[in-house]
Design a protein around this motif. Structure first.
Motif, mmCIF file in Angstrom:
data_model
loop_
_atom_site.group_PDB
_atom_site.id
_atom_site.type_symbol
_atom_site.label_atom_id
_atom_site.label_comp_id
_atom_site.label_asym_id
_atom_site.label_seq_id
_atom_site.Cartn_x
_atom_site.Cartn_y
_atom_site.Cartn_z
ATOM 1 N N THR A 1 49.779 33.202 38.376
ATOM 2 C CA THR A 1 48.901 33.087 39.572
ATOM 3 C C THR A 1 48.976 34.975 40.059
ATOM 4 O O THR A 1 49.623 35.590 39.441
ATOM 5 N N LYS A 32 45.837 37.053 42.425
ATOM 6 C CA LYS A 32 44.686 37.421 43.099
ATOM 7 C C LYS A 32 43.281 37.668 42.186
ATOM 8 O O LYS A 32 42.280 36.305 41.960
ATOM 9 N N GLU A 33 43.823 37.811 40.790
ATOM 10 C CA GLU A 33 43.526 37.195 39.338
ATOM 11 C C GLU A 33 43.901 37.349 38.808
ATOM 12 O O GLU A 33 44.677 38.446 37.486
ATOM 13 N N CYS A 35 43.009 31.993 39.545
ATOM 14 C CA CYS A 35 44.095 32.851 40.468
ATOM 15 C C CYS A 35 44.846 31.793 39.298
ATOM 16 O O CYS A 35 46.100 32.032 40.418
ATOM 17 N N CYS A 39 40.067 30.538 42.590
ATOM 18 C CA CYS A 39 40.654 31.522 43.741
ATOM 19 C C CYS A 39 40.277 30.544 45.387
ATOM 20 O O CYS A 39 40.803 30.781 46.151
ATOM 21 N N GLY A 45 36.021 32.928 44.030
ATOM 22 C CA GLY A 45 36.570 32.463 43.674
ATOM 23 C C GLY A 45 36.724 31.215 42.620
ATOM 24 O O GLY A 45 37.365 30.367 42.126
#
Length: 186
Positions: A133, A135-136, A149, A165, A173
């Motif tokens: 997992t 943010k990226e 994500c 995301c 996202g």
């Protein structure tokens, strides 16, 4: 600061990373190549073993090597089974007793042809589920790139799910994929 070096024989890192190999089956990209029978060498700035709790915590410049596979992070926590009869070991857990691994702080996994990065990763040995997992979460192989994500891999079945995301981040996202055309000469 002195580094701590530990060598484990067995399954530990293989189990964590083998799931990423299966993740590449949807879409089809070559999986991470691992050598489950090779020893695992762990180096870190510090090792704290809480044998009564069944925890070993490696912190500071954690490097894990098994064959051609390298894992780097700021922290790795190893949860292992305790049966009350095992003698405490300053060297940490036996690889065969590992139940779960949690890796934090800039997770980086590299094999001969692939790189995977995330903020965090965990592997449950009992359920054989790998979760990366951040943010990226980025998986790359020979110029092909997958970005999301949350990557969840069921190792037993090879089923992989890469989530975006969330809607609140708009286009950022979404799950992204870049596939490179192969050279005509190949």
């Amino acid at each position: 600061m002195n580094k701590v070096a530990i060598v484990l024989s067995g399954l530990g890192l293989s189990a964590l990373l083998a799931g990423a190999a299966q993740a590449q089956s949807e879409p089809r990209v070559t999986g991470l190549q691992l050598s489950g029978d090779e020893p695992i060498q762990i180096e870190s700035d510090r090792l704290e073993v809480r044998d009564a709790e069944g925890i070993a915590i490696f912190t500071g410049n954690v490097n894990v090597v098994q064959g051609p596979t390298l894992l780097k992070s700021g922290k790795m926590t190893v949860y292992y089974a305790t049966d009350g009869t095992a003698e405490p070991s300053a060297a940490g857990p036996d690889a065969s007793r590992i139940e779960r691994l949690e890796v934090d702080e800039n997770v980086y996994v590299k094999t001969e042809t692939q790189v995977a990065t995330a903020d965090k990763a965990s592997f449950d040995m009992k359920t054989e589920v790998l979760v990366m997992t951040g943010k990226e979460v980025v998986l790359s192989d020979d110029g092909n790139v997958l970005v999301g994500c949350k990557l969840t891999v069921q190792m037993a079945t090879g089923h992989a799910l890469l989530d975006g995301c969330g809607q609140s981040e708009g286009a950022k996202g979404r799950v992204k994929m870049l596939l490179q055309p192969k050279s005509q000469s190949q």
